[in-house]
Design an enzyme around this catalytic site. Structure first.
Site, PDB file in Angstrom:
ATOM      1  N   HIS A 244      -0.617  10.579  -1.066  1.00 56.98           N
ATOM      2  CA  HIS A 244       0.262   9.946  -1.680  1.00 56.98           C
ATOM      3  C   HIS A 244       0.694  10.776  -2.463  1.00 56.98           C
ATOM      4  CE1 HIS A 244      -4.029   7.018  -0.835  1.00 56.98           C
ATOM      5  NE2 HIS A 244      -3.386   7.045  -0.069  1.00 56.98           N
TER       6      HIS A 244
ATOM      7  N   LYS B 207      -6.000  -1.848   6.544  1.00 57.20           N
ATOM      8  CA  LYS B 207      -6.059  -2.162   5.267  1.00 57.20           C
ATOM      9  C   LYS B 207      -7.197  -3.415   5.028  1.00 57.20           C
ATOM     10  CE  LYS B 207      -3.304   0.912   3.647  1.00 57.20           C
ATOM     11  NZ  LYS B 207      -4.195   2.710   3.333  1.00 57.20           N
TER      12      LYS B 207
ATOM     13  N   ARG C 288      -4.429  15.345   5.653  1.00 58.38           N
ATOM     14  CA  ARG C 288      -3.729  13.881   5.405  1.00 58.38           C
ATOM     15  C   ARG C 288      -4.005  13.947   3.552  1.00 58.38           C
ATOM     16  NH1 ARG C 288      -3.421   8.775   8.380  1.00 58.38           N
ATOM     17  NH2 ARG C 288      -3.788   6.988   7.146  1.00 58.38           N
ATOM     18  N   ASP C 289      -4.671  14.254   2.753  1.00 59.19           N
ATOM     19  CA  ASP C 289      -4.389  13.773   1.326  1.00 59.19           C
ATOM     20  C   ASP C 289      -4.129  15.064   0.492  1.00 59.19           C
ATOM     21  OD1 ASP C 289      -5.672  11.845   1.646  1.00 59.19           O
ATOM     22  OD2 ASP C 289      -7.564  12.410   1.891  1.00 59.19           O
TER      23      ASP C 289
ATOM     24  N   HIS D  53     -11.254  11.623  -0.160  1.00 54.70           N
ATOM     25  CA  HIS D  53     -12.210  11.319   0.008  1.00 54.70           C
ATOM     26  C   HIS D  53     -13.709  12.522  -0.040  1.00 54.70           C
ATOM     27  CE1 HIS D  53     -11.094   8.418   2.903  1.00 54.70           C
ATOM     28  NE2 HIS D  53     -10.061   8.409   2.404  1.00 54.70           N
TER      29      HIS D  53
ATOM     30  N   SER E 128      -6.588   4.321  -2.397  1.00 55.14           N
ATOM     31  CA  SER E 128      -6.940   2.826  -2.070  1.00 55.14           C
ATOM     32  C   SER E 128      -7.692   2.464  -2.804  1.00 55.14           C
ATOM     33  CB  SER E 128      -6.275   2.964  -1.054  1.00 55.14           C
ATOM     34  OG  SER E 128      -5.229   2.743  -0.349  1.00 55.14           O
TER      35      SER E 128
ATOM     36  N   ARG F 121     -16.183   8.794  -0.629  1.00 47.86           N
ATOM     37  CA  ARG F 121     -16.005   7.420  -0.607  1.00 47.86           C
ATOM     38  C   ARG F 121     -15.858   7.217   0.561  1.00 47.86           C
ATOM     39  NH1 ARG F 121      -8.838   6.125  -0.694  1.00 47.86           N
ATOM     40  NH2 ARG F 121      -9.274   4.840   1.735  1.00 47.86           N
ATOM     41  N   ALA F 122     -16.108   5.505   0.635  1.00 47.58           N
ATOM     42  CA  ALA F 122     -17.210   4.743   1.177  1.00 47.58           C
ATOM     43  C   ALA F 122     -16.355   4.149   2.708  1.00 47.58           C
ATOM     44  CB  ALA F 122     -17.075   3.343   0.973  1.00 47.58           C
ATOM     45  N   ASP F 123     -15.295   4.179   2.920  1.00 45.56           N
ATOM     46  CA  ASP F 123     -14.596   3.072   4.008  1.00 45.56           C
ATOM     47  C   ASP F 123     -14.268   4.437   5.607  1.00 45.56           C
ATOM     48  OD1 ASP F 123     -12.216   4.712   3.001  1.00 45.56           O
ATOM     49  OD2 ASP F 123     -11.196   3.984   3.384  1.00 45.56           O
ATOM     50  N   ARG F 124     -14.593   5.142   5.365  1.00 46.08           N
ATOM     51  CA  ARG F 124     -14.275   5.878   6.208  1.00 46.08           C
ATOM     52  C   ARG F 124     -15.668   6.835   6.860  1.00 46.08           C
ATOM     53  NH1 ARG F 124      -9.806   7.018   8.845  1.00 46.08           N
ATOM     54  NH2 ARG F 124      -7.332   6.628   7.367  1.00 46.08           N
TER      55      ARG F 124
ATOM     56  N   ASP G  63       1.714   3.560   2.917  1.00 47.33           N
ATOM     57  CA  ASP G  63       0.953   4.614   2.922  1.00 47.33           C
ATOM     58  C   ASP G  63       0.451   4.703   4.344  1.00 47.33           C
ATOM     59  OD1 ASP G  63      -1.194   5.916   1.874  1.00 47.33           O
ATOM     60  OD2 ASP G  63      -2.818   4.484   3.563  1.00 47.33           O
TER      61      ASP G  63
ATOM     62  N   ASP H 167       0.747  -1.084   0.315  1.00 48.02           N
ATOM     63  CA  ASP H 167      -0.061  -0.110  -0.096  1.00 48.02           C
ATOM     64  C   ASP H 167       1.418   1.329   0.426  1.00 48.02           C
ATOM     65  OD1 ASP H 167      -1.877   2.065   1.041  1.00 48.02           O
ATOM     66  OD2 ASP H 167      -3.251  -0.187   0.837  1.00 48.02           O
TER      67      ASP H 167
ATOM     68  N   HIS I 132       1.549   8.494   5.652  1.00 50.83           N
ATOM     69  CA  HIS I 132       0.703   9.951   5.787  1.00 50.83           C
ATOM     70  C   HIS I 132       1.135  10.590   6.805  1.00 50.83           C
ATOM     71  CE1 HIS I 132      -2.128   9.108   2.670  1.00 50.83           C
ATOM     72  NE2 HIS I 132      -2.414   8.079   3.536  1.00 50.83           N
TER      73      HIS I 132
ATOM     74  N   ASP J  44      -1.034  -0.244  -4.624  1.00 49.27           N
ATOM     75  CA  ASP J  44      -2.133   1.037  -5.215  1.00 49.27           C
ATOM     76  C   ASP J  44      -2.054   1.789  -5.754  1.00 49.27           C
ATOM     77  OD1 ASP J  44      -1.692   1.767  -2.629  1.00 49.27           O
ATOM     78  OD2 ASP J  44      -3.725   1.306  -1.932  1.00 49.27           O
ATOM     79  N   HIS J  45      -0.855   2.878  -5.182  1.00 47.06           N
ATOM     80  CA  HIS J  45      -0.302   4.461  -5.452  1.00 47.06           C
ATOM     81  C   HIS J  45       0.497   3.870  -4.768  1.00 47.06           C
ATOM     82  CE1 HIS J  45      -1.960   4.779  -1.463  1.00 47.06           C
ATOM     83  NE2 HIS J  45      -3.248   4.301  -1.524  1.00 47.06           N
TER      84      HIS J  45
ATOM     85  N   ARG K 121     -12.281   4.076  10.704  1.00 48.72           N
ATOM     86  CA  ARG K 121     -12.498   3.043   9.202  1.00 48.72           C
ATOM     87  C   ARG K 121     -12.450   1.680   9.993  1.00 48.72           C
ATOM     88  NH1 ARG K 121      -8.046   4.070   4.384  1.00 48.72           N
ATOM     89  NH2 ARG K 121      -6.365   3.689   5.284  1.00 48.72           N
TER      90      ARG K 121
ATOM     91  N   ARG L 150      -9.674  15.083  11.440  1.00 49.85           N
ATOM     92  CA  ARG L 150     -10.249  13.324  10.586  1.00 49.85           C
ATOM     93  C   ARG L 150      -9.590  12.349  10.956  1.00 49.85           C
ATOM     94  NH1 ARG L 150      -8.231  12.510   4.499  1.00 49.85           N
ATOM     95  NH2 ARG L 150      -8.024  10.129   4.916  1.00 49.85           N
TER      96      ARG L 150
HETATM   97  C1  3PG Z   1      -6.950   7.932   3.969  1.00 42.98           C
HETATM   98  O1  3PG Z   1      -7.964   7.421   4.146  1.00 42.98           O
HETATM   99  O2  3PG Z   1      -6.452   7.207   5.211  1.00 42.98           O
HETATM  100  C2  3PG Z   1      -6.441   8.733   3.183  1.00 42.98           C
HETATM  101  O3  3PG Z   1      -7.351   9.772   2.254  1.00 42.98           O
HETATM  102  C3  3PG Z   1      -6.299   7.797   1.634  1.00 42.98           C
HETATM  103  O4  3PG Z   1      -5.252   6.689   2.212  1.00 42.98           O
HETATM  104  P1  3PG Z   1      -5.646   5.143   1.825  1.00 42.98           P
HETATM  105  O5  3PG Z   1      -6.614   5.780   0.367  1.00 42.98           O
HETATM  106  O6  3PG Z   1      -4.588   4.851   1.080  1.00 42.98           O
HETATM  107  O7  3PG Z   1      -6.422   4.235   2.142  1.00 42.98           O
HETATM  108 CO    CO Z   2      -3.459   6.421   1.144  1.00 41.54          CO
END
Ligand code: 3PG
Ligand code: CO
Length: 503
Positions: free
Chosen positions: A498, A359, A167-168, A137, A77, A284-287, A427, A24, A431, A468-469, A210, A203
């Protein structure tokens, strides 16, 4: 499931395991002193580039090549794992929202009409989300477009609950974004729509947890946004950011404590009440899955909500296709069908997927096209190693050794045809912007990869190591010329986000 039936693969040896490793945040970038991979001891990964019997190449992982709106968009990601998991490029949430704003369909869809009912009946419109133009996000221009759209459609009262980024986008930039938002609010107020920032926080400390790593984060957000309850109360969000930073100069945008904006008499300017509507602006979903559950689920015990207002809750998108969460949303998410998991399960391939909490959903949820469930209980094992709840430059090895151990056992057990892992270190430590720690992070990953390559070779299998990036491949903010950006004292400005590097 016959549509997913496949012929035997001509190269992958039958009965031998296949190993897939996602590094990652691990890009291929200029080799200089700010490239943590280059500066670290990473003999295993470096040896992968040396040619036969190995094959090595780079691929693009950012911008339009992976379904993002523009080539200025760094990879992330979600796009990375969606694309790898499905084996195709998917128009991502960011692009879909842009399109709907551009052609106006945002303001005619079912989600918008549902939201509108609330303010037509006197409810307040609340926005919650990440406030930056990082494009990972959320984006401020999309938020502003929604605020103006609401005002044009008769909304008289808007409250925004902001999560600062850093962070971004570079640390310290949240002042700029909050300043821009204050200006837009002022403008809306002068046009008869009472718009204000009501609460906020960083954040990584407020709201945007997440994969259930730490529900306290979400609870802090709930208390501030919904109840108007936080230890820090200020008369404006800008005040909050500047004063909190004066009190604690080490504070960064990612970790601002929760704050509430109050009137002169100390009462919060915008708690969330029955009859209001809450729109989560993250695409974006995860968070935002956890905060969405807190708003949406009647039965909820992750923390004590104290008060659960009867609101209309909408996501910018629907965040989880299995849970149908949230049930209302502004834009339909990309439909991701024909994922590799669907093919592999239809063909009896036994899979072991593993990462640490931070992750874990990347190699399961994102991998499977933003679905939280398994494809096959019989064929798949999803193994989560709990992440520590700390700032990861404090322990840059994270859980790399534990992931390697678990995946090695899976490879050697003979019980799996396919082992898929994600190493989070490059990753997550990248960050933090801490170059020294990020080098240690890369070394931990390199050692983990060695353990896994040895195991898969011992079993006569084959492997693919990818990423992934970018992230840890460049730890310095740059001028247009490519020179690192320095402050007055000559210190290099750290890059926490990133990169645009290929992988
Ligand atoms: C995060 O949510 O931690 C960052 O905005 C993006 O990081 P990730 O895409 O590597 O999860
Ligand atoms: Co990241």
């Amino acid at each position: 499931a016959s549509e997913y039936q496949l012929e035997a693969h001509p190269v992958i040896p039958k009965g031998k395991p296949f190993l897939l490793v996602v590094l990652d945040g691990w890009g291929e970038n200029k080799e200089d002193e700010f490239n943590a991979i280059y500066k670290a001891e990473c003999p295993t990964i470096k040896s992968l580039k040396e040619g036969a019997p190995r094959r090595w190449r780079t691929i693009k992982a950012h911008g339009t090549a992976v379904g993002l709106p523009s080539d200025a968009d760094m990879g992330n990601s979600e796009v990375g794992h969606n694309a790898m998991g499905a084996g195709k490029i998917i128009q991502q949430g960011a692009s879909l929202v842009d399109n709907a704003l551009e052609d106006g369909s945002m303001f005619t869809g079912a989600g918008w009409n549902f939201a509108k009912e609330s303010w037509a009946n006197g409810g307040t419109l609340h926005f919650i989300g990440l406030l930056s133009d990082g494009g990972v996000h959320s984006r401020t221009d999309q938020l502003f477009a929604l605020m103006y759209g609401a005002s044009d459609h008769g909304c008289k009262r808007i409250r925004v609950h902001v999560l600062t980024d850093g962070r971004d986008v570079p640390d310290g930039s949240s002042i700029k974004y909050v300043g821009q938002l204050e200006k837009e609010c002022e403008n809306l107020r002068s046009h008869g729509c009472d718009a204000k920032i009501a609460s906020g926080g960083g954040r990584m400390y407020v709201t945007m947890d997440r994969y259930e790593a730490d529900w306290n984060i979400v609870e802090r957000g709930w208390r501030a946004h919904v109840l108007g309850d936080a230890p820090n109360k200020f008369e404006s969000a800008l005040d909050a950011l500047t004063k909190l930073k004066e009190e604690n100069p080490k504070l960064n945008d990612q970790f601002y404590p929760p704050f509430v904006v109050v009137e002169k008499d100390g009462s919060p300017v915008g708690t969330i009440e029955d009859g209001d509507v809450v729109v989560n602006i993250n695409f974006r979903a995860d968070r935002v899955i956890q905060i969405s559950k807190a708003f949406e689920y009647e039965n909820f015990d992750a923390f004590d909500r104290v008060r659960w207002p009867k609101v209309k809750y909408l996501g910018m998108m629907q965040y989880d296709g299995d849970l149908k969460l949230p049930s209302n949303y502004l834009i339909a998410p990309p439909l991701i069908e024909g994922t590799s998991g669907q093919y592999l399960c239809a063909n009896g391939v036994r899979t072991f997927a593993c990462s640490e909490t931070q992750k874990f959903g990347h190699v399961t949820f994102f991998w499977n096209g933003n679905r939280s469930g398994k494809i096959s209980d019989e064929l798949e094992v999803y193994h989560e190693i709990p992440s520590d709840n700390i700032q990861f430059n404090e322990a840059p090895h994270m859980k790399a050794a534990e992931i390697a151990k678990a995946a090695r056992e899976a490879l050697l057990s003979g019980k799996f045809d396919y082992v898929r892992v994600n190493f989070a270190n490059g990753d997550m430590v990248g960050h933090t912007g801490d170059l020294e720690a990020t080098k240690r992070a890369c070394e931990a990953v390199d050692q983990g990869v060695k353990v896994l390559i040895d195991a898969v070779e011992q079993m006569g299998g084959i492997y693919l190591i990818t990423a992934d990036h970018g992230n840890c491949d460049d730890m310095a903010q740059r001028k247009k010329t490519g020179e690192p950006l320095r402050d007055e004292t000559g210190k290099v400005a750290p890059l926490t986000s990133h990169t645009l590097a290929p992988v």
